[in-house]
Design an enzyme around this catalytic site. Structure first.
Site, PDB file in Angstrom:
ATOM      1  N   HIS A  23       5.087  25.121 -68.623  1.00 40.22           N
ATOM      2  CA  HIS A  23       5.564  26.086 -67.621  1.00 40.22           C
ATOM      3  C   HIS A  23       6.959  25.689 -67.113  1.00 40.22           C
ATOM      4  CE1 HIS A  23       1.024  26.530 -66.624  1.00 40.22           C
ATOM      5  NE2 HIS A  23       1.363  27.599 -67.292  1.00 40.22           N
ATOM      6  N   LYS A  47     -13.577  30.913 -59.915  1.00 37.90           N
ATOM      7  CA  LYS A  47     -14.815  30.197 -59.630  1.00 37.90           C
ATOM      8  C   LYS A  47     -14.554  28.737 -59.333  1.00 37.90           C
ATOM      9  CE  LYS A  47     -17.873  33.178 -62.144  1.00 37.90           C
ATOM     10  NZ  LYS A  47     -18.012  33.448 -63.561  1.00 37.90           N
ATOM     11  N   ARG A  97       3.121  30.621 -76.982  1.00 36.13           N
ATOM     12  CA  ARG A  97       2.893  29.399 -77.749  1.00 36.13           C
ATOM     13  C   ARG A  97       2.536  29.787 -79.171  1.00 36.13           C
ATOM     14  NH1 ARG A  97      -0.992  27.554 -73.069  1.00 36.13           N
ATOM     15  NH2 ARG A  97      -1.063  29.830 -73.126  1.00 36.13           N
ATOM     16  N   SER A 135      -2.936  24.712 -69.330  1.00 33.23           N
ATOM     17  CA  SER A 135      -3.551  24.212 -68.097  1.00 33.23           C
ATOM     18  C   SER A 135      -5.011  23.851 -68.359  1.00 33.23           C
ATOM     19  CB  SER A 135      -3.477  25.271 -67.000  1.00 33.23           C
ATOM     20  OG  SER A 135      -2.142  25.557 -66.695  1.00 33.23           O
TER      21      SER A 135
HETATM   22  P1  ADP Z   1      -2.552  32.740 -67.238  1.00 33.54           P
HETATM   23  O1  ADP Z   1      -3.379  32.217 -66.129  1.00 33.54           O
HETATM   24  O2  ADP Z   1      -2.093  34.164 -67.123  1.00 33.54           O
HETATM   25  O3  ADP Z   1      -3.062  32.365 -68.627  1.00 33.54           O
HETATM   26  P2  ADP Z   1      -0.844  30.474 -67.183  1.00 33.54           P
HETATM   27  O4  ADP Z   1      -0.577  29.941 -65.854  1.00 33.54           O
HETATM   28  O5  ADP Z   1      -1.729  29.667 -68.085  1.00 33.54           O
HETATM   29  O6  ADP Z   1      -1.220  31.992 -67.110  1.00 33.54           O
HETATM   30  O7  ADP Z   1       0.526  30.664 -67.926  1.00 33.54           O
HETATM   31  C1  ADP Z   1       1.515  31.539 -67.455  1.00 33.54           C
HETATM   32  C2  ADP Z   1       2.423  31.882 -68.600  1.00 33.54           C
HETATM   33  O8  ADP Z   1       2.936  30.687 -69.158  1.00 33.54           O
HETATM   34  C3  ADP Z   1       1.761  32.611 -69.760  1.00 33.54           C
HETATM   35  O9  ADP Z   1       2.706  33.519 -70.284  1.00 33.54           O
HETATM   36  C4  ADP Z   1       1.483  31.531 -70.753  1.00 33.54           C
HETATM   37  O10 ADP Z   1       1.462  32.026 -72.074  1.00 33.54           O
HETATM   38  C5  ADP Z   1       2.683  30.643 -70.527  1.00 33.54           C
HETATM   39  N1  ADP Z   1       2.450  29.263 -70.906  1.00 33.54           N
HETATM   40  C6  ADP Z   1       1.399  28.486 -70.580  1.00 33.54           C
HETATM   41  N2  ADP Z   1       1.514  27.263 -71.127  1.00 33.54           N
HETATM   42  C7  ADP Z   1       2.689  27.269 -71.826  1.00 33.54           C
HETATM   43  C8  ADP Z   1       3.368  26.314 -72.654  1.00 33.54           C
HETATM   44  N3  ADP Z   1       2.851  25.117 -72.888  1.00 33.54           N
HETATM   45  N4  ADP Z   1       4.545  26.666 -73.194  1.00 33.54           N
HETATM   46  C9  ADP Z   1       5.036  27.911 -72.986  1.00 33.54           C
HETATM   47  N5  ADP Z   1       4.449  28.859 -72.248  1.00 33.54           N
HETATM   48  C10 ADP Z   1       3.278  28.549 -71.675  1.00 33.54           C
END
Ligand code: ADP
Length: 170
Positions: A23, A47, A97, A135
């Protein structure tokens, strides 16, 4: 930062539970492309969140303290397109990704375009080093006692360790 009509504002929405280096990379690259990037933390009740929305905001503000055109905010119970309009954003940024992100992300982008044709979704391809990072995986590794250093910012690691210490007790 003061907002002017000419500013290009982007929204980067997500759960960020927790914020990972994947992120952070997208946010810093977005901050170079747009006048302002708003990290919009989805605060819908989950949850079992690892961190509360307030903790996620605090951490993200800490991590981006040195990057003045990064804003951190929460949103809940509202369509992303309506939140984006409310914040004056023209662009939604999403990270891509692997192929597995593609289907869901294009569905979302097309739905958002249907709801709000003037709002553009911009995909940024993850850096190779972060292509496997999510995450969810970070939480799984941590829950089983694995190291998360290098996967998340130090502020996140500290918070996760505090949380673990609270659970385990003195
Ligand atoms: P969500 O809860 O909508 O899945 P996330 O918080 O996991 O969202 O991620 C927000 C955005 O960041 C999404 O577009 C996701 O694809 C992107 N993202 C998550 N991890 C990575 C990463 N390692 N590299 C690039 N983009 C990422």
């Amino acid at each position: 930062m003061e907002q002017t009509a000419a500013q290009r504002i982007a929204i980067y929405p997500g759960s960020f539970d927790p914020l990972t280096n994947g992120h952070v990379d997208i946010i810093l690259r977005g901050a170079r492309l747009f006048d302002r990037i708003i990290v919009a933390i989805l605060a819908n009740p989950e949850k079992t969140p690892l961190l509360t929305p307030a903790e996620r905001v605090e951490i993200a503000r800490d991590v981006f303290r040195g990057t003045p055109n990064v804003d951190v905010d929460t949103f809940a119970d509202v369509l992303l397109v309506d939140y984006a309009r409310h914040r004056g954003a023209l662009v939604i940024v999403r990270g891509l990704r692997a192929v597995s992100d593609f289907e869901y992300e294009t569905q979302m982008a097309l739905m958002n375009r249907h709801l709000s044709p003037e709002l553009e979704t911009v995909f940024m391809v993850s850096s190779a080093a972060n292509a496997y990072l999510s995450s969810r995986l970070v939480k799984e590794v941590f829950a089983l006692g694995g190291p998360v250093a290098g996967l998340v910012p130090p502020a996140v690691e500290r918070r996760m360790q505090e949380r673990h210490a609270q659970k385990v007790g003195p």
